[in-house]
Design a protein around this motif. Structure first.
Motif, PDB file in Angstrom:
ATOM      1  N   GLU A 228       7.518  -0.446  -2.033  1.00  0.00           N
ATOM      2  CA  GLU A 228       6.867   0.781  -1.568  1.00  0.00           C
ATOM      3  C   GLU A 228       5.916   0.471  -0.411  1.00  0.00           C
ATOM      4  O   GLU A 228       5.861   1.214   0.584  1.00  0.00           O
ATOM      5  N   VAL A 229       5.181  -0.609  -0.554  1.00  0.00           N
ATOM      6  CA  VAL A 229       4.271  -1.021   0.506  1.00  0.00           C
ATOM      7  C   VAL A 229       5.059  -1.371   1.770  1.00  0.00           C
ATOM      8  O   VAL A 229       4.659  -1.024   2.888  1.00  0.00           O
ATOM      9  N   HIS A 230       6.196  -2.034   1.580  1.00  0.00           N
ATOM     10  CA  HIS A 230       7.046  -2.408   2.709  1.00  0.00           C
ATOM     11  C   HIS A 230       7.511  -1.169   3.472  1.00  0.00           C
ATOM     12  O   HIS A 230       7.554  -1.164   4.716  1.00  0.00           O
ATOM     13  N   GLU A 231       7.850  -0.115   2.773  1.00  0.00           N
ATOM     14  CA  GLU A 231       8.282   1.124   3.421  1.00  0.00           C
ATOM     15  C   GLU A 231       7.169   1.705   4.301  1.00  0.00           C
ATOM     16  O   GLU A 231       7.423   2.198   5.409  1.00  0.00           O
ATOM     17  N   LEU A 232       5.952   1.643   3.795  1.00  0.00           N
ATOM     18  CA  LEU A 232       4.820   2.146   4.582  1.00  0.00           C
ATOM     19  C   LEU A 232       4.587   1.283   5.824  1.00  0.00           C
ATOM     20  O   LEU A 232       4.239   1.801   6.897  1.00  0.00           O
ATOM     21  N   ILE A 233       4.795  -0.011   5.676  1.00  0.00           N
ATOM     22  CA  ILE A 233       4.647  -0.912   6.823  1.00  0.00           C
ATOM     23  C   ILE A 233       5.689  -0.587   7.884  1.00  0.00           C
ATOM     24  O   ILE A 233       5.391  -0.534   9.085  1.00  0.00           O
ATOM     25  N   ASN A 234       6.917  -0.351   7.447  1.00  0.00           N
ATOM     26  CA  ASN A 234       7.992  -0.042   8.388  1.00  0.00           C
ATOM     27  C   ASN A 234       7.767   1.284   9.109  1.00  0.00           C
ATOM     28  O   ASN A 234       8.351   1.524  10.178  1.00  0.00           O
ATOM     29  N   ALA A 235       6.946   2.142   8.536  1.00  0.00           N
ATOM     30  CA  ALA A 235       6.666   3.443   9.166  1.00  0.00           C
ATOM     31  C   ALA A 235       5.696   3.306  10.343  1.00  0.00           C
ATOM     32  O   ALA A 235       5.488   4.258  11.095  1.00  0.00           O
ATOM     33  N   THR A 236       5.116   2.110  10.494  1.00  0.00           N
ATOM     34  CA  THR A 236       4.175   1.857  11.595  1.00  0.00           C
ATOM     35  C   THR A 236       4.764   0.786  12.502  1.00  0.00           C
ATOM     36  O   THR A 236       4.900  -0.374  12.100  1.00  0.00           O
ATOM     37  N   SER A 237       5.120   1.172  13.692  1.00  0.00           N
ATOM     38  CA  SER A 237       5.846   0.267  14.588  1.00  0.00           C
ATOM     39  C   SER A 237       5.067  -1.016  14.893  1.00  0.00           C
ATOM     40  O   SER A 237       5.648  -2.103  14.961  1.00  0.00           O
ATOM     41  N   SER A 238       3.751  -0.897  15.053  1.00  0.00           N
ATOM     42  CA  SER A 238       2.963  -2.086  15.388  1.00  0.00           C
ATOM     43  C   SER A 238       2.961  -3.107  14.256  1.00  0.00           C
ATOM     44  O   SER A 238       2.934  -4.319  14.489  1.00  0.00           O
ATOM     45  N   LEU A 239       3.003  -2.625  13.022  1.00  0.00           N
ATOM     46  CA  LEU A 239       3.005  -3.533  11.870  1.00  0.00           C
ATOM     47  C   LEU A 239       4.354  -4.226  11.701  1.00  0.00           C
ATOM     48  O   LEU A 239       4.428  -5.330  11.165  1.00  0.00           O
ATOM     49  N   LYS A 240       5.416  -3.582  12.162  1.00  0.00           N
ATOM     50  CA  LYS A 240       6.746  -4.198  12.075  1.00  0.00           C
ATOM     51  C   LYS A 240       6.843  -5.413  12.980  1.00  0.00           C
ATOM     52  O   LYS A 240       7.705  -6.280  12.774  1.00  0.00           O
TER      53      LYS A 240
END
Length: 314
Positions: A228-240
């Protein structure tokens, strides 16, 4: 705590205040702080110089408080806590008449709380916190992170949690400190709870939030929440594209047993560092991943890539 300088002849560096730089007395005021020695002499000469200057009354108060605040920060930074506290008492007296009083007091308290944490002075820090509450500054955006860090430094994480939760700050800094402290103490459930509470308060996590949360997931083998946390990270381009966050994802998936996803994320990291390489190697080594999936060729290829890139395997 060394405060022997309170009676020494050492010069006290202090920059000119912003008001004086705009007046005809700027040259004298800029020279004056660097020529003042002992603590008592410092207070007296600054006071006398500004009081007899041509500045209007309001600017005099601002100038005096500004000079004292700069000196306080310098003393606190050098670990001269008792001197800084003495200066703070003067700031309280002379900044009352200043239009910028809250700013001077908050900035000074921030420096003092940081110094208390660095010097492990719990009683003095608690006294300052009591003053903060008395003055109604306990929700100050500048002081809340300092208070959270102060209590976390001494292991009083419950107190730090209360301060963060009681604030209305939307910046993630106090929550990052709190979550990281929970993880350092091995209180992983509470770290994840704090992360969820942070979301409920509409505080947006940043690149410093996720590694601690992912570590909590990894230590509990909580792969479901980690995804779930990974999905939120992927929603932010800079964090990817953030190496710090991506390394934490590799570690989390690997420790939770999903080596295929860990390897997939690892291969997509464009600029791998030493931690990236050592993390994936240690995951395969500790879980026997190469033996389980029979991927000897990939393991050898990985080792060759490390050597070619000059990366050391720890």
């Amino acid at each position: 705590m060394d405060d022997s300088d309170a009676t020494s002849g050492e010069d006290v560096p202090m920059a000119a205040c912003s008001e004086c730089t705009k007046t005809v007395v700027s040259r004298q005021c800029r020279r004056l702080p660097r020529s003042i020695g002992r603590t008592g002499k410092l207070f007296w000469e600054v006071l006398q110089f500004i009081r007899y200057s041509i500045l209007p009354d309001e600017k005099i108060d601002n100038c005096l408080a500004d000079c004292l605040a700069i000196t306080l920060k310098d003393s606190a930074r050098k670990g001269r806590l008792f001197k800084a506290l003495s200066i703070f008492s003067l700031i309280q007296s002379h900044a009352l008449a200043s239009s910028a009083y809250p700013v001077f007091v908050v900035d000074s308290l921030s420096s003092l709380l940081l110094s208390c944490a660095n010097l492990e002075s719990l009683p003095l820090g608690k006294q300052l916190h009591a003053q903060v509450i008395t003055w109604g500054l306990h929700k100050s955006h500048a002081l809340v992170p300092k208070l959270v860090s102060f209590y976390a430094t001494f292991g009083f994480i419950n107190e730090a949690h209360f301060i963060a939760a009681d604030s209305n700050i939307l910046h993630p800094l106090p929550w990052n400190v709190l979550i990281s402290s929970y993880v350092s103490e091995g209180r992983y459930d509470e770290a994840i709870f704090a992360y969820k509470e942070m979301g409920h308060k509409r505080v947006v996590p940043d690149r410093f939030t996720y590694p601690s949360v992912l570590k909590a997931c990894a230590e509990q083998s909580n792969l479901e929440f980690g995804r779930e946390v990974h999905e939120l990270i992927n929603a932010t381009s800079s964090l990817k594209r953030d190496l710090f966050v991506q390394n934490a994802l590799v570690s989390m998936y690997g420790k939770c047993g999903d080596l295929e996803t860990a390897r997939s994320i690892f291969e997509e990291i464009p600029d791998k560092d030493e931690f990236s390489w050592n993390s994936i190697i240690s995951l395969y080594a500790s879980r026997g991943g190469c033996l389980r999936i029979g991927n000897f060729a990939w393991a050898l290829k990985l080792m060759r890539q490390m050597r070619t890139g000059g990366v050391r395997c720890r």
